[in-house]
Motif scaffolding. Structure first.
Motif, PDB file in Angstrom:
ATOM      1  N   SER A 178      33.197  32.682  44.828  1.00  0.00           N
ATOM      2  CA  SER A 178      34.367  31.842  44.594  1.00  0.00           C
ATOM      3  C   SER A 178      35.373  32.567  43.705  1.00  0.00           C
ATOM      4  CB  SER A 178      33.943  30.525  43.949  1.00  0.00           C
ATOM      5  OG  SER A 178      35.048  29.698  43.690  1.00  0.00           O
ATOM      6  N   ALA A 179      34.881  33.219  42.644  1.00  0.00           N
ATOM      7  CA  ALA A 179      35.766  33.966  41.750  1.00  0.00           C
ATOM      8  C   ALA A 179      36.422  35.132  42.482  1.00  0.00           C
ATOM      9  CB  ALA A 179      34.975  34.476  40.548  1.00  0.00           C
ATOM     10  N   ALA A 180      35.646  35.878  43.261  1.00  0.00           N
ATOM     11  CA  ALA A 180      36.168  37.058  43.944  1.00  0.00           C
ATOM     12  C   ALA A 180      37.231  36.689  44.974  1.00  0.00           C
ATOM     13  CB  ALA A 180      35.024  37.811  44.614  1.00  0.00           C
ATOM     14  N   ILE A 181      36.958  35.647  45.770  1.00  0.00           N
ATOM     15  CA  ILE A 181      37.920  35.231  46.792  1.00  0.00           C
ATOM     16  C   ILE A 181      39.208  34.727  46.147  1.00  0.00           C
ATOM     17  CG2 ILE A 181      38.351  33.560  48.638  1.00  0.00           C
ATOM     18  CD1 ILE A 181      35.281  33.693  49.210  1.00  0.00           C
ATOM     19  N   THR A 182      39.061  33.889  45.106  1.00  0.00           N
ATOM     20  CA  THR A 182      40.235  33.340  44.425  1.00  0.00           C
ATOM     21  C   THR A 182      41.096  34.449  43.839  1.00  0.00           C
ATOM     22  OG1 THR A 182      39.009  31.319  43.885  1.00  0.00           O
ATOM     23  CG2 THR A 182      40.995  31.768  42.598  1.00  0.00           C
ATOM     24  N   ALA A 183      40.464  35.426  43.194  1.00  0.00           N
ATOM     25  CA  ALA A 183      41.200  36.525  42.579  1.00  0.00           C
ATOM     26  C   ALA A 183      41.886  37.393  43.627  1.00  0.00           C
ATOM     27  CB  ALA A 183      40.267  37.363  41.717  1.00  0.00           C
ATOM     28  N   ALA A 184      41.164  37.709  44.709  1.00  0.00           N
ATOM     29  CA  ALA A 184      41.741  38.567  45.744  1.00  0.00           C
ATOM     30  C   ALA A 184      42.941  37.899  46.401  1.00  0.00           C
ATOM     31  CB  ALA A 184      40.675  38.905  46.785  1.00  0.00           C
ATOM     32  N   ARG A 185      42.866  36.597  46.620  1.00  0.00           N
ATOM     33  CA  ARG A 185      43.999  35.884  47.203  1.00  0.00           C
ATOM     34  C   ARG A 185      45.187  35.831  46.248  1.00  0.00           C
ATOM     35  NH1 ARG A 185      40.827  30.748  50.016  1.00  0.00           N
ATOM     36  NH2 ARG A 185      39.945  31.913  51.779  1.00  0.00           N
ATOM     37  N   GLY A 186      44.903  36.017  44.947  1.00  0.00           N
ATOM     38  CA  GLY A 186      45.969  36.076  43.956  1.00  0.00           C
ATOM     39  C   GLY A 186      46.538  37.466  43.775  1.00  0.00           C
ATOM     40  N   GLY A 187      46.097  38.404  44.607  1.00  0.00           N
ATOM     41  CA  GLY A 187      46.661  39.750  44.572  1.00  0.00           C
ATOM     42  C   GLY A 187      45.852  40.768  43.798  1.00  0.00           C
ATOM     43  N   ALA A 188      44.665  40.413  43.313  1.00  0.00           N
ATOM     44  CA  ALA A 188      43.865  41.338  42.507  1.00  0.00           C
ATOM     45  C   ALA A 188      43.062  42.298  43.379  1.00  0.00           C
ATOM     46  CB  ALA A 188      42.923  40.556  41.595  1.00  0.00           C
ATOM     47  N   ARG A 189      42.815  43.480  42.847  1.00  0.00           N
ATOM     48  CA  ARG A 189      41.852  44.418  43.435  1.00  0.00           C
ATOM     49  C   ARG A 189      40.498  44.043  42.863  1.00  0.00           C
ATOM     50  NH1 ARG A 189      44.108  49.527  40.831  1.00  0.00           N
ATOM     51  NH2 ARG A 189      44.438  47.917  39.256  1.00  0.00           N
ATOM     52  N   VAL A 190      39.563  43.583  43.734  1.00  0.00           N
ATOM     53  CA  VAL A 190      38.315  42.975  43.274  1.00  0.00           C
ATOM     54  C   VAL A 190      37.114  43.724  43.827  1.00  0.00           C
ATOM     55  CG1 VAL A 190      36.956  40.852  43.145  1.00  0.00           C
ATOM     56  CG2 VAL A 190      39.459  40.725  43.231  1.00  0.00           C
ATOM     57  N   MET A 220      36.522  60.645  41.206  1.00  0.00           N
ATOM     58  CA  MET A 220      37.233  59.864  40.199  1.00  0.00           C
ATOM     59  C   MET A 220      36.602  58.489  40.055  1.00  0.00           C
ATOM     60  SD  MET A 220      41.210  60.722  41.097  1.00  0.00           S
ATOM     61  CE  MET A 220      41.752  59.583  39.830  1.00  0.00           C
ATOM     62  N   MET A 221      36.646  57.956  38.828  1.00  0.00           N
ATOM     63  CA  MET A 221      36.130  56.620  38.585  1.00  0.00           C
ATOM     64  C   MET A 221      36.998  55.595  39.303  1.00  0.00           C
ATOM     65  SD  MET A 221      35.626  54.587  34.969  1.00  0.00           S
ATOM     66  CE  MET A 221      34.477  55.806  34.340  1.00  0.00           C
ATOM     67  N   GLN A 222      36.361  54.683  40.054  1.00  0.00           N
ATOM     68  CA  GLN A 222      37.100  53.634  40.735  1.00  0.00           C
ATOM     69  C   GLN A 222      37.565  52.595  39.727  1.00  0.00           C
ATOM     70  OE1 GLN A 222      34.009  52.840  43.932  1.00  0.00           O
ATOM     71  NE2 GLN A 222      35.880  52.775  45.164  1.00  0.00           N
ATOM     72  N   ALA A 223      38.788  52.104  39.902  1.00  0.00           N
ATOM     73  CA  ALA A 223      39.374  51.129  38.985  1.00  0.00           C
ATOM     74  C   ALA A 223      39.771  49.873  39.751  1.00  0.00           C
ATOM     75  CB  ALA A 223      40.586  51.718  38.274  1.00  0.00           C
ATOM     76  N   PHE A 224      39.536  48.722  39.118  1.00  0.00           N
ATOM     77  CA  PHE A 224      39.816  47.433  39.735  1.00  0.00           C
ATOM     78  C   PHE A 224      40.489  46.515  38.708  1.00  0.00           C
ATOM     79  CE2 PHE A 224      36.193  49.303  41.839  1.00  0.00           C
ATOM     80  CZ  PHE A 224      36.428  49.076  43.191  1.00  0.00           C
ATOM     81  N   ASP A 225      41.150  45.497  39.217  1.00  0.00           N
ATOM     82  CA  ASP A 225      41.658  44.455  38.320  1.00  0.00           C
ATOM     83  C   ASP A 225      40.511  43.593  37.815  1.00  0.00           C
ATOM     84  OD1 ASP A 225      44.484  45.013  38.595  1.00  0.00           O
ATOM     85  OD2 ASP A 225      44.319  44.217  40.636  1.00  0.00           O
ATOM     86  N   LEU A 226      39.545  43.317  38.694  1.00  0.00           N
ATOM     87  CA  LEU A 226      38.432  42.433  38.353  1.00  0.00           C
ATOM     88  C   LEU A 226      37.154  42.927  39.010  1.00  0.00           C
ATOM     89  CD1 LEU A 226      37.344  39.693  37.188  1.00  0.00           C
ATOM     90  CD2 LEU A 226      37.928  38.685  39.409  1.00  0.00           C
ATOM     91  N   ILE A 227      36.079  42.956  38.228  1.00  0.00           N
ATOM     92  CA  ILE A 227      34.739  43.180  38.772  1.00  0.00           C
ATOM     93  C   ILE A 227      33.937  41.913  38.548  1.00  0.00           C
ATOM     94  CG2 ILE A 227      32.585  44.474  38.563  1.00  0.00           C
ATOM     95  CD1 ILE A 227      34.180  46.934  37.837  1.00  0.00           C
TER      96      ILE A 227
END
Length: 361
Positions: A18-30, A1-8
């Protein structure tokens, strides 16, 4: 199955991490994708401005990477050698020196510690819209995301490239051994470029130049362009092979294309001599992630999130580009014309203002 994320996030340098850490701490799947294998040397002044130190400490929070900042060599002065002028100002609070060899790997590990799916050696070939989401075509297959941040640098294959009109500028860097270097970032200006020198430790320096290709393509050729730099560099012992990048182009920041957000050098390349490139990368990545949070949570449309990012970028980062361009223009004037302006800048009060006004945030 295709992997799905909130943010790539494409690109694992300071802006991307910086973007990845900030997003992940905000609850996103990154998902964070970096094409290179880290660590590696990269052309950079390797100066962490005071405005970036606090953000970097937060990104390194509770990880083993925090020791990089705690042990970093501190830079307390900025000096500019232009013509016969020495312009000097304090850096308050002090900045820090961290090599990109250490910084990028430290940030990438901090991202992994923040539950980011962080992958090295993965190239991104294309980003396509798909029913409001994004399909990211990589060397490992296709992944889907609600949002995409492009932090893959000036020459990203994911954005329109500016034209190549005008002189060809290149960047060159190497590390050297120097006995007891000063705790300052020293900028040596000459016709056709400049070279920045700063301590990385008690006996190690980084020399990084931006120069027109017709003036020189090696650091030895660059050192010869400035009398004081040529004299200072005679006793230097090379520690790493020279690395270079080309061409260096300056253009107005382009903050998004087709819904993909640009951060770091992918958004805009600030003149390196102001020493705020890493700071802009870190802050733009965090701003991009913060602005997109309402979108991947389904609380606002993508257009609104992009507008928010543009507003933050223009308010906090865009002034640095304008002031850097103005200072570069002054330095490019004929010597007889710029001499009175440089004489004014020799005032400690004015020099301090110049340093402060070319800082982000």
């Amino acid at each position: 199955m295709m992997q799905a994320f909130d943010l790539i996030v494409v690109g694992g340098g300071p802006a991307g991490c910086s973007a990845a850490i900030t997003a992940a701490r905000g609850g996103a799947r990154v998902l964070l994708l970096e094409k290179a294998q880290l660590p590696r040397h990269k052309v950079c002044g390797e100066f962490i401005s005071p405005e970036a130190v606090t953000l970097l400490a937060d990104l390194f929070r509770s990880t083993e990477s925090l020791f990089l900042l705690r042990n970093a060599h501190r830079i307390s002065r900025a000096r500019m050698f232009v013509d016969e002028n020495l312009i000097e100002a304090p850096v308050e609070p002090a900045g820090a020196s961290i090599t990109r060899y250490d910084l990028d790997l430290g940030l990438f590990r901090a991202a992994a510690s923040a539950n980011v799916d962080a992958r090295m050696g993965t190239t991104v070939d294309d980003v396509r819209r798909h029913n409001g989401d994004f399909d990211v075509v990589t060397s490992e297959g296709v992944c889907r995301a609600r949002a995409v941040i492009n932090a893959s640098g000036r020459w990203s294959n994911l954005k329109r490239r500016p034209g190549l009109n005008g002189p060809r500028w290149i960047g060159i860097k190497a590390h050297y051994r120097e006995a007891a270097p000063p705790d300052s970032v020293d900028l040596y200006f000459f016709d056709g470029g400049y070279c920045g020198v700063q301590a990385l430790g008690p006996d190690t320096i980084n020399a990084c130049a931006m120069v027109r290709a017709d003036v020189g393509t090696t650091l030895d050729a660059v050192f010869a362009q400035h009398e004081h730099l040529a004299q200072r560099s005679r006793g230097w012992e090379p520690l790493i092979p020279q690395v270079s990048t080309a061409p260096l182009l300056f253009h107005r920041p382009l903050l998004s294309e087709d819904g993909v957000v640009n951060a770091g050098d992918a958004a805009g390349f600030v003149d390196p001599f102001v020493g705020d490139g890493i700071s802009i990368a870190l802050h733009s990545g965090a701003m991009a992630a913060d602005s997109l949070r309402s979108y991947w949570r389904g609380e606002a449309p993508l257009a609104q999130a992009l507008d928010r990012y543009g507003e933050l970028y223009r308010q906090n980062l865009r002034p640095v580009f304008r002031r850097a361009a103005l200072l570069r223009w002054i330095l490019s004037l004929p010597r007889t014309v710029r001499a009175p302006m440089l004489n004014i800048m020799r005032s400690s009060r004015v020099a301090r203002m110049v340093v402060e006004r070319t800082r982000a945030l």
